[in-house]
Write an enzyme that holds these catalytic residues in place. Structure first.
Site, PDB file in Angstrom:
ATOM      1  N   TRP A 160       0.861  -1.170   0.000  1.00 16.83           N
ATOM      2  CA  TRP A 160       0.000   0.000   0.000  1.00 16.83           C
ATOM      3  C   TRP A 160       0.903   1.227   0.000  1.00 16.83           C
ATOM      4  O   TRP A 160       1.839   1.317   0.794  1.00 16.83           O
ATOM      5  CB  TRP A 160      -0.916   0.046   1.234  1.00 16.83           C
ATOM      6  CG  TRP A 160      -1.598   1.383   1.301  1.00 16.83           C
ATOM      7  CD1 TRP A 160      -2.616   1.819   0.500  1.00 16.83           C
ATOM      8  CD2 TRP A 160      -1.245   2.487   2.148  1.00 16.83           C
ATOM      9  NE1 TRP A 160      -2.922   3.132   0.801  1.00 16.83           N
ATOM     10  CE2 TRP A 160      -2.105   3.556   1.798  1.00 16.83           C
ATOM     11  CE3 TRP A 160      -0.302   2.673   3.159  1.00 16.83           C
ATOM     12  CZ2 TRP A 160      -2.043   4.798   2.440  1.00 16.83           C
ATOM     13  CZ3 TRP A 160      -0.239   3.917   3.791  1.00 16.83           C
ATOM     14  CH2 TRP A 160      -1.112   4.964   3.437  1.00 16.83           C
ATOM     15  N   LYS A 164      -6.874   2.595  -2.579  1.00 17.64           N
ATOM     16  CA  LYS A 164      -7.539   3.463  -1.608  1.00 17.64           C
ATOM     17  C   LYS A 164      -8.215   4.613  -2.339  1.00 17.64           C
ATOM     18  O   LYS A 164      -7.683   5.124  -3.319  1.00 17.64           O
ATOM     19  CB  LYS A 164      -6.501   3.998  -0.623  1.00 17.64           C
ATOM     20  CG  LYS A 164      -7.080   4.684   0.580  1.00 17.64           C
ATOM     21  CD  LYS A 164      -5.991   4.987   1.607  1.00 17.64           C
ATOM     22  CE  LYS A 164      -6.586   5.621   2.845  1.00 17.64           C
ATOM     23  NZ  LYS A 164      -5.589   5.868   3.880  1.00 17.64           N
ATOM     24  N   ASP A 205      -9.621  -3.365   1.209  1.00 17.97           N
ATOM     25  CA  ASP A 205      -9.676  -2.838   2.571  1.00 17.97           C
ATOM     26  C   ASP A 205     -11.080  -2.266   2.769  1.00 17.97           C
ATOM     27  O   ASP A 205     -11.522  -1.412   1.985  1.00 17.97           O
ATOM     28  CB  ASP A 205      -8.587  -1.757   2.749  1.00 17.97           C
ATOM     29  CG  ASP A 205      -8.564  -1.178   4.160  1.00 17.97           C
ATOM     30  OD1 ASP A 205      -9.622  -0.740   4.638  1.00 17.97           O
ATOM     31  OD2 ASP A 205      -7.482  -1.133   4.772  1.00 17.97           O
ATOM     32  N   HIS A 249      -8.297  -6.482   4.037  1.00 17.77           N
ATOM     33  CA  HIS A 249      -8.011  -5.732   5.249  1.00 17.77           C
ATOM     34  C   HIS A 249      -9.362  -5.411   5.862  1.00 17.77           C
ATOM     35  O   HIS A 249     -10.088  -4.555   5.351  1.00 17.77           O
ATOM     36  CB  HIS A 249      -7.265  -4.422   4.935  1.00 17.77           C
ATOM     37  CG  HIS A 249      -5.791  -4.579   4.980  1.00 17.77           C
ATOM     38  ND1 HIS A 249      -4.925  -3.531   4.765  1.00 17.77           N
ATOM     39  CD2 HIS A 249      -5.022  -5.661   5.239  1.00 17.77           C
ATOM     40  CE1 HIS A 249      -3.683  -3.975   4.881  1.00 17.77           C
ATOM     41  NE2 HIS A 249      -3.713  -5.257   5.156  1.00 17.77           N
ATOM     42  N   ASP A 283     -12.752   8.405   8.525  1.00 18.21           N
ATOM     43  CA  ASP A 283     -11.663   7.562   9.047  1.00 18.21           C
ATOM     44  C   ASP A 283     -11.898   6.134   8.591  1.00 18.21           C
ATOM     45  O   ASP A 283     -13.006   5.619   8.666  1.00 18.21           O
ATOM     46  CB  ASP A 283     -11.615   7.595  10.571  1.00 18.21           C
ATOM     47  CG  ASP A 283     -10.556   6.616  11.082  1.00 18.21           C
ATOM     48  OD1 ASP A 283      -9.374   6.811  10.734  1.00 18.21           O
ATOM     49  OD2 ASP A 283     -10.905   5.644  11.765  1.00 18.21           O
ATOM     50  N   ASP A 340     -10.216   3.456   9.791  1.00 17.04           N
ATOM     51  CA  ASP A 340      -9.493   2.507  10.634  1.00 17.04           C
ATOM     52  C   ASP A 340      -9.952   2.407  12.080  1.00 17.04           C
ATOM     53  O   ASP A 340      -9.123   2.379  12.983  1.00 17.04           O
ATOM     54  CB  ASP A 340      -7.993   2.837  10.584  1.00 17.04           C
ATOM     55  CG  ASP A 340      -7.444   2.705   9.169  1.00 17.04           C
ATOM     56  OD1 ASP A 340      -7.351   1.588   8.692  1.00 17.04           O
ATOM     57  OD2 ASP A 340      -7.135   3.749   8.551  1.00 17.04           O
ATOM     58  N   ASP A 398      -6.872  -4.507   9.846  1.00 17.17           N
ATOM     59  CA  ASP A 398      -6.112  -3.271   9.676  1.00 17.17           C
ATOM     60  C   ASP A 398      -6.848  -2.096  10.306  1.00 17.17           C
ATOM     61  O   ASP A 398      -7.760  -1.549   9.705  1.00 17.17           O
ATOM     62  CB  ASP A 398      -5.884  -3.007   8.179  1.00 17.17           C
ATOM     63  CG  ASP A 398      -5.141  -1.701   7.944  1.00 17.17           C
ATOM     64  OD1 ASP A 398      -4.503  -1.204   8.886  1.00 17.17           O
ATOM     65  OD2 ASP A 398      -5.205  -1.175   6.810  1.00 17.17           O
TER      66      ASP A 398
END
Ligand code: RNT
Ligand code: ZN
Length: 424
Positions: free
Chosen positions: A189, A233, A264, A291, A299, A301, A331
């Site tokens: 990444w 992303k 992800d 992920h 956000d 994460d 993740d």
């Protein structure tokens, strides 16, 4: 109050009958679930600080917020914390490392010169537990990433540095695989992108593709041991307008170069779910990598919670029969709560959702769908949601020798008091 073990035993008997009434053998489901590895990310434990001499924390569009006390400082404390976390988590686990967790000691080397030896403590730790290791080149928190570009950098010297870094990481991953006997995912990444509207969206992507081709052309790597993946992303903090490694760029790259793609769950539009993408990719790719995280507004994460989104991901994996072809990693990074607890909560939730997918009855909903009886399909799907799953989960934890119910929380608090809070 009856002791919890006895309740778990009773719950197991009860759930076994109810589920078998619905055509599900919970013992077989527990057995199947226990074979699926979940890769736990080392970086939740220390806010992605890592073990290099200059710890810089996250950068490049990712951020840990919060200053909860007790953060692990260095490899030994981190491994201690990991041991505690793992003692509360059922199922098969791997550890996912980032390159900035290299422990160089007195050796002076930059990331383009890391070797498997710099990870010998991690390898020994994993071998002792019979666990596999995964790997990530670290394309952030470094002077050559300070302007936000790495593999797509306009300066050839900087690109070359990062290409060499990625090559070293594949060598390290190969050593992980040989030492642990388990293939190592190596996930790329990069943070590259622009805060504001680019004038040229093509050139950086061309440079990225060239750099990636350079990394993967290395013939010394056994691709059955090193499972390469690229992760896209949509945007990051400070990289809102354009990311070089976008979904289309990297999915197309992975498909044409026959490597894995990483989905992800925090990297898409808020109403776009990676669960919807799994079966599509499974039609074209032998393996994909996840992920799992929880996006909250901008956000990507937050600690993985036991949400419908998470369940959908696990349902897609299990219902599609893809549990050997979808490699699951976590993740996220939260520095506002106890970091070990953050690991445990997210990992237990992921295992929980996986187990729940394995015990969810399927035959009759599939049959109803075939017959065009969508009323029955929905009626059954909704009834299944309140089957006594908590009893199966508790029984699974007991079987795996980890605390059932909330039994782990007191133990964690004790570790926090006696060890974590005593750190300076
Ligand atoms: C960032 C990506 C990436 C990182 C880790 C630390 O948005 O999700 O996977 O979180 O490499
Ligand atoms: Zn990720």
């Amino acid at each position: 109050m009856a002791d919890y073990d006895k309740l778990v035993g009773r719950g197991y008997e009860y759930a076994k009958e109810i589920y078998s009434h619905n055509g599900v053998d919970i013992d077989a489901a527990m057995e199947d679930c226990s074979k699926v590895a979940i890769s736990m990310h080392c970086w939740q434990g220390d806010d992605i600080m890592g073990c290099e001499s200059v710890a810089a924390g996250a950068s490049g569009g990712i951020q840990t917020t919060g200053n909860y006390p007790g953060r692990a400082r260095g490899g030994d404390e981190l491994r201690n914390d990991l041991d505690v976390a793992l003692s509360f988590i059922p199922g098969t686990k791997k550890l996912n490392l980032h390159a900035n967790y290299a422990e160089l000691g007195a050796r002076k080397a930059d990331r383009d010169a890391y070797t498997p030896d710099d990870f010998k403590n991690w390898i020994a730790w994993a071998k002792e537990k019979g666990m596999g290791l995964d790997m990530n080149p670290t394309f952030f928190s470094h002077k050559y990433a300070a302007d936000g570009f790495t593999l797509s950098h306009p300066d050839e010297k900087i690109r070359k540095f990062w290409i060499e870094h990625a090559k070293r990481c594949r060598e390290i991953a190969q050593a992980f695989a040989k030492e642990t006997g388990k293939p190592a995912v190596t996930n790329v990444w990069i943070p590259d992108g622009y805060k504001d509207t680019p004038a040229d969206t093509v050139a950086p992507r061309k440079r990225l593709i060239e750099s990636l081709d350079e990394i993967y052309k290395d013939t010394g790597i056994d691709r059955s041991l090193v499972l390469d993946a690229v992760e896209s992303k949509l945007f990051g903090i400070g990289v809102e307008s354009y990311t070089v490694g976008s979904h289309e760029t990297l999915l197309s790259y992975a498909l044409t170069r026959k490597i894995m793609y990483t989905l992800d769950s925090g990297h898409y539009h808020p109403t776009e779910y990676i669960s919807d993408k799994i079966s599509s990719l499974m039609l074209y790719m032998p393996l994909i990598h996840l992920h799992v995280t929880r996006g909250v507004r901008w956000d990507s994460d937050h600690v993985v919670a036991f949400t419908d989104d998470l369940q959908k991901i696990m349902d897609e994996i299990v219902f599609g029969g893809f549990s050997e072809r979808v490699l699951i990693g976590l993740d996220y990074f939260d520095a506002s709560i106890n970091r070990v607890a953050a690991w445990v909560i997210g990992m237990r939730n992921t295992q929980k959702a996986l187990l729940r997918a394995f015990v969810t009855p399927r035959k009759e909903t599939v049959e109803a769908e075939k017959n065009g009886d969508f009323t029955l399909r929905l009626a059954l799907q909704e009834e299944y949601k309140t089957l006594p799953f908590s009893c199966v989960w508790d029984a699974y934890c007991e079987k795996q020798n980890v605390p059932a119910g909330d039994g782990w929380i007191e133990k964690l608090k004790k570790y926090e008091r006696e060890v974590m809070l005593k750190r300076g």
